[in-house]
Write a protein that holds these residues in place. Sequence first.
Motif, PDB file in Angstrom:
ATOM      1  N   SER A 151      -8.815  -7.718   5.666  1.00 20.36           N
ATOM      2  CA  SER A 151      -9.493  -6.535   5.534  1.00 20.36           C
ATOM      3  C   SER A 151      -9.107  -5.491   5.121  1.00 20.36           C
ATOM      4  O   SER A 151      -9.635  -4.546   4.680  1.00 20.36           O
ATOM      5  CB  SER A 151     -10.184  -6.348   7.087  1.00 20.36           C
ATOM      6  OG  SER A 151      -9.289  -6.103   7.813  1.00 20.36           O
TER       7      SER A 151
ATOM      8  N   LEU B  70      -0.617 -13.999   8.753  1.00 24.66           N
ATOM      9  CA  LEU B  70      -0.017 -12.883   8.089  1.00 24.66           C
ATOM     10  C   LEU B  70       1.540 -13.172   7.940  1.00 24.66           C
ATOM     11  O   LEU B  70       2.306 -12.679   8.719  1.00 24.66           O
ATOM     12  CB  LEU B  70      -0.233 -11.536   8.665  1.00 24.66           C
ATOM     13  CG  LEU B  70       0.112 -10.210   8.066  1.00 24.66           C
ATOM     14  CD1 LEU B  70      -0.714  -9.727   6.711  1.00 24.66           C
ATOM     15  CD2 LEU B  70      -0.105  -9.066   8.911  1.00 24.66           C
TER      16      LEU B  70
ATOM     17  N   ILE C 195      -0.424  -7.261   4.205  1.00 22.11           N
ATOM     18  CA  ILE C 195      -1.502  -6.789   4.613  1.00 22.11           C
ATOM     19  C   ILE C 195      -2.620  -7.573   4.861  1.00 22.11           C
ATOM     20  O   ILE C 195      -2.719  -8.835   4.197  1.00 22.11           O
ATOM     21  CB  ILE C 195      -2.062  -5.562   3.554  1.00 22.11           C
ATOM     22  CG1 ILE C 195      -3.370  -4.756   3.774  1.00 22.11           C
ATOM     23  CG2 ILE C 195      -2.528  -6.422   2.363  1.00 22.11           C
ATOM     24  CD1 ILE C 195      -3.543  -3.647   2.931  1.00 22.11           C
ATOM     25  N   THR C 196      -3.420  -7.346   6.022  1.00 20.34           N
ATOM     26  CA  THR C 196      -4.404  -8.309   6.505  1.00 20.34           C
ATOM     27  C   THR C 196      -5.503  -8.596   5.575  1.00 20.34           C
ATOM     28  O   THR C 196      -5.565  -7.847   4.583  1.00 20.34           O
ATOM     29  CB  THR C 196      -5.035  -7.790   7.940  1.00 20.34           C
ATOM     30  OG1 THR C 196      -5.497  -6.639   7.891  1.00 20.34           O
ATOM     31  CG2 THR C 196      -3.930  -8.109   8.916  1.00 20.34           C
TER      32      THR C 196
ATOM     33  N   THR D  48       4.085   1.736   1.283  1.00 17.96           N
ATOM     34  CA  THR D  48       2.554   1.540   1.719  1.00 17.96           C
ATOM     35  C   THR D  48       1.827   0.674   1.036  1.00 17.96           C
ATOM     36  O   THR D  48       1.798   0.732  -0.285  1.00 17.96           O
ATOM     37  CB  THR D  48       1.879   3.177   1.389  1.00 17.96           C
ATOM     38  OG1 THR D  48       2.544   3.994   1.881  1.00 17.96           O
ATOM     39  CG2 THR D  48       0.478   3.102   1.844  1.00 17.96           C
TER      40      THR D  48
ATOM     41  N   SER E 190      -1.753  -1.251   0.171  1.00 14.55           N
ATOM     42  CA  SER E 190      -3.146  -1.009   0.483  1.00 14.55           C
ATOM     43  C   SER E 190      -3.901  -2.187  -0.396  1.00 14.55           C
ATOM     44  O   SER E 190      -3.134  -3.006  -1.193  1.00 14.55           O
ATOM     45  CB  SER E 190      -3.508   0.245  -0.343  1.00 14.55           C
ATOM     46  OG  SER E 190      -3.289   0.315  -1.606  1.00 14.55           O
TER      47      SER E 190
ATOM     48  N   ALA F 225      -7.126  -3.555   7.489  1.00 15.11           N
ATOM     49  CA  ALA F 225      -6.922  -3.005   8.410  1.00 15.11           C
ATOM     50  C   ALA F 225      -5.723  -2.858   9.084  1.00 15.11           C
ATOM     51  O   ALA F 225      -5.168  -1.835   9.536  1.00 15.11           O
ATOM     52  CB  ALA F 225      -7.784  -3.600   9.752  1.00 15.11           C
ATOM     53  N   SER F 226      -4.848  -3.885   8.935  1.00 18.25           N
ATOM     54  CA  SER F 226      -3.430  -3.729   9.382  1.00 18.25           C
ATOM     55  C   SER F 226      -2.382  -4.149   8.286  1.00 18.25           C
ATOM     56  O   SER F 226      -2.692  -5.035   7.291  1.00 18.25           O
ATOM     57  CB  SER F 226      -3.223  -4.835  10.512  1.00 18.25           C
ATOM     58  OG  SER F 226      -4.218  -4.462  11.672  1.00 18.25           O
ATOM     59  N   THR F 227      -1.072  -3.444   8.355  1.00 20.39           N
ATOM     60  CA  THR F 227      -0.113  -3.659   7.467  1.00 20.39           C
ATOM     61  C   THR F 227       1.174  -4.080   8.454  1.00 20.39           C
ATOM     62  O   THR F 227       1.465  -3.957   9.370  1.00 20.39           O
ATOM     63  CB  THR F 227      -0.006  -2.361   6.404  1.00 20.39           C
ATOM     64  OG1 THR F 227       0.303  -1.434   7.305  1.00 20.39           O
ATOM     65  CG2 THR F 227      -1.125  -2.596   5.523  1.00 20.39           C
ATOM     66  N   TYR F 228       2.062  -4.598   7.568  1.00 21.51           N
ATOM     67  CA  TYR F 228       3.393  -4.977   8.255  1.00 21.51           C
ATOM     68  C   TYR F 228       4.478  -4.763   7.243  1.00 21.51           C
ATOM     69  O   TYR F 228       4.444  -5.411   6.157  1.00 21.51           O
ATOM     70  CB  TYR F 228       3.151  -6.293   8.983  1.00 21.51           C
ATOM     71  CG  TYR F 228       4.386  -6.905   9.412  1.00 21.51           C
ATOM     72  CD1 TYR F 228       5.074  -8.272   8.788  1.00 21.51           C
ATOM     73  CD2 TYR F 228       5.113  -6.438  10.367  1.00 21.51           C
ATOM     74  CE1 TYR F 228       6.313  -8.519   9.330  1.00 21.51           C
ATOM     75  CE2 TYR F 228       6.477  -6.934  10.904  1.00 21.51           C
ATOM     76  CZ  TYR F 228       7.078  -8.032  10.294  1.00 21.51           C
ATOM     77  OH  TYR F 228       7.922  -8.636  10.823  1.00 21.51           O
ATOM     78  N   TYR F 229       5.481  -4.060   7.690  1.00 23.41           N
ATOM     79  CA  TYR F 229       6.539  -3.789   6.659  1.00 23.41           C
ATOM     80  C   TYR F 229       7.991  -4.220   7.384  1.00 23.41           C
ATOM     81  O   TYR F 229       8.202  -4.284   8.660  1.00 23.41           O
ATOM     82  CB  TYR F 229       6.664  -2.485   6.277  1.00 23.41           C
ATOM     83  CG  TYR F 229       5.402  -1.669   5.911  1.00 23.41           C
ATOM     84  CD1 TYR F 229       4.509  -0.927   6.621  1.00 23.41           C
ATOM     85  CD2 TYR F 229       4.843  -2.103   4.615  1.00 23.41           C
ATOM     86  CE1 TYR F 229       3.543  -0.185   6.183  1.00 23.41           C
ATOM     87  CE2 TYR F 229       3.860  -1.504   4.243  1.00 23.41           C
ATOM     88  CZ  TYR F 229       3.084  -0.601   4.909  1.00 23.41           C
ATOM     89  OH  TYR F 229       1.708  -0.053   4.334  1.00 23.41           O
TER      90      TYR F 229
ATOM     91  N   LYS G 218      10.608   0.453   6.230  1.00 29.25           N
ATOM     92  CA  LYS G 218       9.691   1.068   6.761  1.00 29.25           C
ATOM     93  C   LYS G 218       9.950   2.531   6.781  1.00 29.25           C
ATOM     94  O   LYS G 218      11.121   3.115   6.408  1.00 29.25           O
ATOM     95  CB  LYS G 218       9.748   0.499   8.290  1.00 29.25           C
ATOM     96  CG  LYS G 218       8.356   0.991   8.990  1.00 29.25           C
ATOM     97  CD  LYS G 218       8.443   0.158  10.358  1.00 29.25           C
ATOM     98  CE  LYS G 218       8.404  -1.120  10.545  1.00 29.25           C
ATOM     99  NZ  LYS G 218       8.427  -1.756  11.985  1.00 29.25           N
TER     100      LYS G 218
END
Length: 123
Positions: free
Chosen positions: A54, A103, A51-52, A69, A71, A56-60, A65
């Motif tokens: 902030s 990231l 997760i970035t 989740t 957070s 704002a973005s996530t990568y799985y 996938k």
Amino acid sequence: QVQLVESGGGLVQAGGSLRLSCAASGRTLSNYAMGWFRQAPGKEREFVGAITRSGASTYYVDSMKGRLTISRDNAKHTVGLQIDSLKPEDTAVYYCAAANFGLPNTVRGYAYWGQGTQVTVSS
């Protein structure tokens, strides 16, 4: 530097869910992109998601996938990993890690690591 402590692992039946938490102390959490990794017995540590700064973005990772989740709450200095529809092959020690740059999706991309929390999924 930042110190990381994971929690929330345990024994769960296949099909269940777990929410892992990573608590950070030391430097401001928002300075870091955060990643989750896992390591099963006899296997290399592998990337799960990130997760970035902030949030704002996530990568799985593609193989998980739809079941993950990630957070974060920078004000509370925590990062979470929700895993749904758990499978026995998800059994591993799960680690959170902090990256100074970008990231990353590799172990080498992360500078700080927690001690890990064990997740065991029974069939």
